[in-house]
Design a protein around this motif. Structure first.
Motif, PDB file in Angstrom:
ATOM      1  N   VAL A  43     -12.463   2.377   2.858  1.00  0.00           N
ATOM      2  CA  VAL A  43     -11.630   3.303   3.699  1.00  0.00           C
ATOM      3  C   VAL A  43     -10.280   3.351   3.265  1.00  0.00           C
ATOM      4  O   VAL A  43      -9.762   4.425   3.230  1.00  0.00           O
ATOM      5  CB  VAL A  43     -12.056   3.177   5.121  1.00  0.00           C
ATOM      6  CG1 VAL A  43     -11.101   3.878   6.243  1.00  0.00           C
ATOM      7  CG2 VAL A  43     -13.394   3.145   5.632  1.00  0.00           C
ATOM      8  N   THR A  44      -9.563   2.430   3.270  1.00  0.00           N
ATOM      9  CA  THR A  44      -8.372   2.218   2.757  1.00  0.00           C
ATOM     10  C   THR A  44      -7.983   2.835   1.298  1.00  0.00           C
ATOM     11  O   THR A  44      -7.251   3.504   1.046  1.00  0.00           O
ATOM     12  CB  THR A  44      -7.607   0.946   2.848  1.00  0.00           C
ATOM     13  OG1 THR A  44      -7.917   0.246   3.970  1.00  0.00           O
ATOM     14  CG2 THR A  44      -6.208   0.646   2.672  1.00  0.00           C
ATOM     15  N   ARG A  45      -9.138   2.447   0.615  1.00  0.00           N
ATOM     16  CA  ARG A  45      -9.026   2.898  -0.709  1.00  0.00           C
ATOM     17  C   ARG A  45      -9.112   4.392  -1.145  1.00  0.00           C
ATOM     18  O   ARG A  45      -8.742   4.838  -2.084  1.00  0.00           O
ATOM     19  CB  ARG A  45     -10.082   2.291  -1.683  1.00  0.00           C
ATOM     20  CG  ARG A  45     -10.394   2.465  -2.988  1.00  0.00           C
ATOM     21  CD  ARG A  45     -11.322   1.725  -3.788  1.00  0.00           C
ATOM     22  NE  ARG A  45     -12.647   1.940  -3.199  1.00  0.00           N
ATOM     23  CZ  ARG A  45     -13.345   0.737  -2.732  1.00  0.00           C
ATOM     24  NH1 ARG A  45     -13.066  -0.520  -2.744  1.00  0.00           N
ATOM     25  NH2 ARG A  45     -14.660   0.868  -2.516  1.00  0.00           N
ATOM     26  N   ARG A  46      -9.574   5.211  -0.044  1.00  0.00           N
ATOM     27  CA  ARG A  46      -9.646   6.612   0.030  1.00  0.00           C
ATOM     28  C   ARG A  46      -8.235   7.092  -0.148  1.00  0.00           C
ATOM     29  O   ARG A  46      -7.972   8.345  -0.617  1.00  0.00           O
ATOM     30  CB  ARG A  46     -10.538   7.137   1.142  1.00  0.00           C
ATOM     31  CG  ARG A  46     -11.710   6.769   1.334  1.00  0.00           C
ATOM     32  CD  ARG A  46     -12.541   7.349   2.628  1.00  0.00           C
ATOM     33  NE  ARG A  46     -13.834   6.932   2.623  1.00  0.00           N
ATOM     34  CZ  ARG A  46     -14.497   6.696   3.849  1.00  0.00           C
ATOM     35  NH1 ARG A  46     -13.832   7.383   4.997  1.00  0.00           N
ATOM     36  NH2 ARG A  46     -15.740   6.557   4.049  1.00  0.00           N
ATOM     37  N   THR A  47      -7.479   6.734   0.228  1.00  0.00           N
ATOM     38  CA  THR A  47      -6.043   7.278   0.347  1.00  0.00           C
ATOM     39  C   THR A  47      -4.747   6.372  -0.190  1.00  0.00           C
ATOM     40  O   THR A  47      -3.909   7.019  -0.493  1.00  0.00           O
ATOM     41  CB  THR A  47      -5.535   7.408   1.836  1.00  0.00           C
ATOM     42  OG1 THR A  47      -5.664   6.103   2.614  1.00  0.00           O
ATOM     43  CG2 THR A  47      -6.502   8.340   2.671  1.00  0.00           C
ATOM     44  N   HIS A  48      -4.923   5.020  -0.172  1.00  0.00           N
ATOM     45  CA  HIS A  48      -3.768   4.373  -0.754  1.00  0.00           C
ATOM     46  C   HIS A  48      -4.083   3.659  -1.905  1.00  0.00           C
ATOM     47  O   HIS A  48      -5.483   3.239  -2.397  1.00  0.00           O
ATOM     48  CB  HIS A  48      -3.732   3.027   0.424  1.00  0.00           C
ATOM     49  CG  HIS A  48      -2.803   3.717   1.523  1.00  0.00           C
ATOM     50  ND1 HIS A  48      -3.603   4.512   2.386  1.00  0.00           N
ATOM     51  CD2 HIS A  48      -1.740   3.980   2.171  1.00  0.00           C
ATOM     52  CE1 HIS A  48      -2.802   4.789   3.545  1.00  0.00           C
ATOM     53  NE2 HIS A  48      -1.834   4.520   3.044  1.00  0.00           N
ATOM     54  N   GLU A  49      -3.109   3.341  -2.650  1.00  0.00           N
ATOM     55  CA  GLU A  49      -3.341   2.425  -4.033  1.00  0.00           C
ATOM     56  C   GLU A  49      -2.153   1.054  -3.758  1.00  0.00           C
ATOM     57  O   GLU A  49      -1.489   1.241  -2.653  1.00  0.00           O
ATOM     58  CB  GLU A  49      -2.760   3.382  -4.991  1.00  0.00           C
ATOM     59  CG  GLU A  49      -3.725   4.350  -5.348  1.00  0.00           C
ATOM     60  CD  GLU A  49      -3.311   5.243  -6.557  1.00  0.00           C
ATOM     61  OE1 GLU A  49      -2.522   4.751  -7.486  1.00  0.00           O
ATOM     62  OE2 GLU A  49      -3.671   6.565  -6.762  1.00  0.00           O
TER      63      GLU A  49
ATOM     64  N   HIS B 246      -6.693  -0.837  -6.481  1.00  0.00           N
ATOM     65  CA  HIS B 246      -7.034  -0.170  -5.472  1.00  0.00           C
ATOM     66  C   HIS B 246      -7.338  -1.513  -4.395  1.00  0.00           C
ATOM     67  O   HIS B 246      -8.006  -2.300  -4.815  1.00  0.00           O
ATOM     68  CB  HIS B 246      -8.049   0.806  -5.735  1.00  0.00           C
ATOM     69  CG  HIS B 246      -7.570   1.729  -6.715  1.00  0.00           C
ATOM     70  ND1 HIS B 246      -6.988   2.861  -6.375  1.00  0.00           N
ATOM     71  CD2 HIS B 246      -7.754   1.886  -7.957  1.00  0.00           C
ATOM     72  CE1 HIS B 246      -6.716   3.829  -7.200  1.00  0.00           C
ATOM     73  NE2 HIS B 246      -7.070   3.142  -8.497  1.00  0.00           N
ATOM     74  N   PRO B 247      -7.468  -0.888  -3.059  1.00  0.00           N
ATOM     75  CA  PRO B 247      -7.870  -1.877  -2.155  1.00  0.00           C
ATOM     76  C   PRO B 247      -9.287  -2.096  -2.029  1.00  0.00           C
ATOM     77  O   PRO B 247      -9.931  -1.404  -2.544  1.00  0.00           O
ATOM     78  CB  PRO B 247      -7.390  -1.152  -0.671  1.00  0.00           C
ATOM     79  CG  PRO B 247      -6.413  -0.379  -1.187  1.00  0.00           C
ATOM     80  CD  PRO B 247      -6.510   0.013  -2.418  1.00  0.00           C
TER      81      PRO B 247
ATOM     82  N   ASP C   2     -11.197  -2.425   0.148  1.00  0.00           N
ATOM     83  CA  ASP C   2     -11.683  -1.863   1.346  1.00  0.00           C
ATOM     84  C   ASP C   2     -11.917  -0.486   1.137  1.00  0.00           C
ATOM     85  O   ASP C   2     -11.099   0.326   0.949  1.00  0.00           O
ATOM     86  CB  ASP C   2     -10.782  -2.097   2.733  1.00  0.00           C
ATOM     87  CG  ASP C   2     -11.263  -1.309   3.862  1.00  0.00           C
ATOM     88  OD1 ASP C   2     -12.347  -1.668   4.776  1.00  0.00           O
ATOM     89  OD2 ASP C   2     -10.455  -0.487   4.264  1.00  0.00           O
TER      90      ASP C   2
ATOM     91  N   LEU D 117       0.894  -1.198   0.090  1.00  0.00           N
ATOM     92  CA  LEU D 117      -0.266   0.129  -0.015  1.00  0.00           C
ATOM     93  C   LEU D 117       0.943   1.217   0.006  1.00  0.00           C
ATOM     94  O   LEU D 117       2.076   1.114   0.773  1.00  0.00           O
ATOM     95  CB  LEU D 117      -0.899   0.115   1.387  1.00  0.00           C
ATOM     96  CG  LEU D 117      -2.219  -1.111   1.281  1.00  0.00           C
ATOM     97  CD1 LEU D 117      -2.705  -0.809   2.753  1.00  0.00           C
ATOM     98  CD2 LEU D 117      -3.029  -0.828   0.265  1.00  0.00           C
TER      99      LEU D 117
END
Length: 192
Positions: free
Chosen positions: A119-125, A114-115, A117, A13
């Motif tokens: 919530v994680t997808r909002r910020t991470h790739e 993208h994740p 999840d 991530l």
């Protein structure tokens, strides 16, 4: 501690908005603008642009503009690789393309994902490497998904979506792409 760029290349991530990655994407966009707008033909100057954009390529890399990628430096090509018009390579992780491989118009290669999840997808790739073997032909508008390996001597039918590994010397078509025929089994029988 790993940088966001190192995390990206390792398939972890990562935050795409980090300054180093933004700077790298900006450099690639400047080179792509020069290739796709100012040159738009494969000239001596266009070859110099390609050498800077995709420094990890063998002899005779040929790309018909327009072409799009994220970074360029994560694309590793053997010799005599040909990209037809409108190809897209999301090279957030390593993309390896073997020698004598042809990519039809509109081929899309996506290491980026993208994740699941939200919530994680909002910020991470995330990104996973893709390998395409030597002597392959990837038909127009085919999509190669993250983490896929396509073996040597394969043909991927136009419009196919490759979601799983394809073994050497296979013809794969469809969505999702499925192997429908083995190729090159009797090559010594050909009257060349």
């Amino acid at each position: 501690m790993e940088t966001e760029k190192e995390k990206m290349i390792h398939g972890d991530l990562y935050l795409a908005g980090g300054e180093e990655l933004k700077k790298d994407r900006r450099k690639a966009k400047i080179l792509l603008h020069r290739l796709n707008v100012k040159e738009y033909r494969i000239t001596k100057n266009a070859r110099l642009i390609l050498a800077e954009l995709i420094p990890n390529s063998g002899k005779n890399l040929y790309i018909e503009p327009p072409f799009h990628c994220d970074y360029g430096y994560n694309i590793f090509c053997g010799e005599n690789v040909y990209f037809n018009v409108n190809c897209v390579v999301l090279d957030c992780n390593k993309v390896t393309i073997g020698s004598n491989t042809l990519l039809g118009p509109g081929v899309q290669i996506y290491t980026a994902t993208h994740p699941l999840d939200a919530v994680t997808r909002r910020t991470h790739e995330m990104a996973f490497p893709i390998t395409i073997g030597s002597d392959c032909w990837i038909g127009g508008n085919a999509i190669i998904c993250p983490g896929v390996t396509i073996g040597n001597g394969c043909v991927i039918g136009a419009g196919s979506v490759v979601t799983k590994d394809i073994p050497d010397n296979s013809l794969a078509v469809g969505n999702p792409a499925k192997v429908i025929k083995k190729l090159n089994q009797n090559i010594q029988e050909l009257d060349l």
